[in-house]
Design an enzyme around this catalytic site. Structure first.
Site, short mmCIF file in Angstrom:
data_model
loop_
_atom_site.label_atom_id
_atom_site.label_comp_id
_atom_site.label_asym_id
_atom_site.label_seq_id
_atom_site.Cartn_x
_atom_site.Cartn_y
_atom_site.Cartn_z
N SER A 1 0.80 -1.22 0.00
CA SER A 1 0.00 0.00 0.00
C SER A 1 0.83 1.27 0.00
O SER A 1 0.28 2.37 -0.13
CB SER A 1 -0.92 0.02 1.22
OG SER A 1 -0.16 0.02 2.42
N LYS A 2 2.15 1.16 0.13
CA LYS A 2 3.00 2.34 0.17
C LYS A 2 3.05 3.02 -1.22
O LYS A 2 2.68 2.43 -2.24
CB LYS A 2 4.40 1.97 0.62
CG LYS A 2 4.47 1.46 2.05
CD LYS A 2 4.03 2.53 3.05
CE LYS A 2 4.37 2.17 4.49
NZ LYS A 2 3.56 1.10 5.06
N ASN A 3 3.53 4.26 -1.25
CA ASN A 3 3.63 4.98 -2.52
C ASN A 3 4.46 4.19 -3.53
O ASN A 3 4.18 4.22 -4.73
CB ASN A 3 4.23 6.36 -2.30
CG ASN A 3 3.28 7.30 -1.59
OD1 ASN A 3 2.35 6.87 -0.92
ND2 ASN A 3 3.52 8.60 -1.73
#
Length: 375
Positions: free
Chosen positions: A192-194
């Site tokens: 879910s991180k950038n």
């Protein structure tokens, strides 16, 4: 509130759409590894490390299994251990403080600032004792902490500053990337991180070659040769398949970051005069010296739970990052509570993250604002 029926659910994050657009690039990157059975280490990992380091103004990058592993190994490389105190923000994910405990040291929780939710330098200075060995700065939600002030403070007290950059890929302070200020920066590539992997992955960045080598050895059983081990280490290496996926995604990260920033600016316009349940929203802002990368678009409201429920009823996913401070967690029940935490506690009670991701449409954001405006 008048009845509003969304045509489709608005997700908090849309990874399937992102991966569909990259399907061919990712397949082209991983098929040679599958064909050659090259899964551990090798050129693919080295290439990613070099490209990620260059993108973050760092001379050395060590690919690792997770952001948590990066924090743990960086702290271990700094010889954090029993009897030591490590200053950490009270408002962050548990991974920031857990390695301190696992290494036998004591996390000292301090307050955050009221505007950006990042660790407060004044609170840090008040917490320094003769036992303090490290300051951990978390660049929360994608906005940098006051990192130059924290590093200056650390220098005055001969204390290293470790940057937790799990949410701040490509974020900058005075034009310099987060992860390049302190003794090291630790990054998470949780999906879910950038910049997200196809599973767990992480990295550590630094400017000191010897420190990078120590972390690399710690991540690989203390190995100096195939069957030579200088000390007992761990198995926390980044695997080649994840490195291949991350290299593909890294090529799109700047464009995705600009999409996030554009979407955040649109929310700011749409929500500027919205007063759900009779109270104004506190919207995220950006320090003049910072580049906010909006890993999360977090608003504040005194009736957070009512907002969450109303948005869910309207088909809008939201997140709470985070609903409690770390000192309030059972995991830290035995940790001394030395400092008051009014801002951290206020953030925990009021924060709510709205849907924001590359590809979110103006129509989707307008609908979110419409629902909030009718509460």
């Amino acid at each position: 509130m008048s009845a509003v029926t969304p045509t489709t659910r608005i997700p908090f994050l849309n990874l399937p759409e992102q991966h569909q657009a990259l399907r061919q690039e990712i397949q082209d990157a991983i098929h040679p590894l599958l064909d050659g059975a090259r899964f551990v280490g090798g050129e693919t990992v080295t290439t990613f490390e070099q490209k990620f380091g260059a993108a973050h103004d760092c001379d050395h990058t060590v690919g690792l299994k997770s952001g948590t592993a990066a924090l743990f190994l960086a702290m271990q490389a700094l010889d954090i251990g029993p009897g030591d105190e490590v200053i950490v923000p009270a408002f962050t994910f548990i991974a920031t403080a857990a390695p301190v405990m696992l290494l036998g040291a004591t996390p000292i929780f301090v307050d955050v600032d009221p505007v950006f939710a990042c660790i407060d330098p004044n609170a840090v200075e008040d917490a320094i004792t003769e036992k303090t060995k490290l300051i951990v700065a978390v660049h929360l939600y994608g906005h940098p902490a006051a990192i130059d002030e924290l590093v200056s403070l650390g220098n005055r007290h001969n204390l290293p500053v470790l940057e937790d950059c799990a949410q701040s890929h490509l974020s900058t302070w005075n034009g310099k990337k987060t992860g390049s200020f302190g003794v090291a920066g630790t990054f998470s590539f949780y999906p879910s991180k950038n910049l997200g992997a196809a599973g767990d992955a992480g990295a550590m960045t630094c400017s000191d070659e010897a420190f990078a080598q120590k972390v690399r050895q710690l991540s690989n059983h203390g190995r100096t040769g195939r069957y030579d081990h200088a000390f007992v280490g761990w198995n926390e290496r980044l695997d080649a398949l994840q490195a291949a996926v991350l290299t593909v995604k890294l090529g799109h990260l700047e464009a995705w970051t600009e999409e996030r920033r554009t979407a955040a600016e649109r929310y700011n316009r749409l929500l500027s005069n919205v007063t759900p349940f009779g109270s104004s929203l506190v919207l995220p802002t950006e320090h003049p010296d910072a580049r906010h990368v909006y890993h999360l678009y977090v608003i504040r409201h005194p009736e957070r739970e009512r907002l969450h429920t109303a948005l869910a009823d309207a088909g809008i996913d939201t997140g709470t990052h985070y609903p409690t401070t770390l000192p309030a967690q059972s995991a830290f029940a035995e940790v001394p509570k030395r400092h008051s935490l009014p801002q951290a506690e206020a953030w925990a009670q009021e924060c709510l993250a709205l849907p924001l991701f590359p590809g979110i449409t103006e129509e989707q954001q307008t609908y979110v604002a419409k629902v909030l405006g009718e509460l």
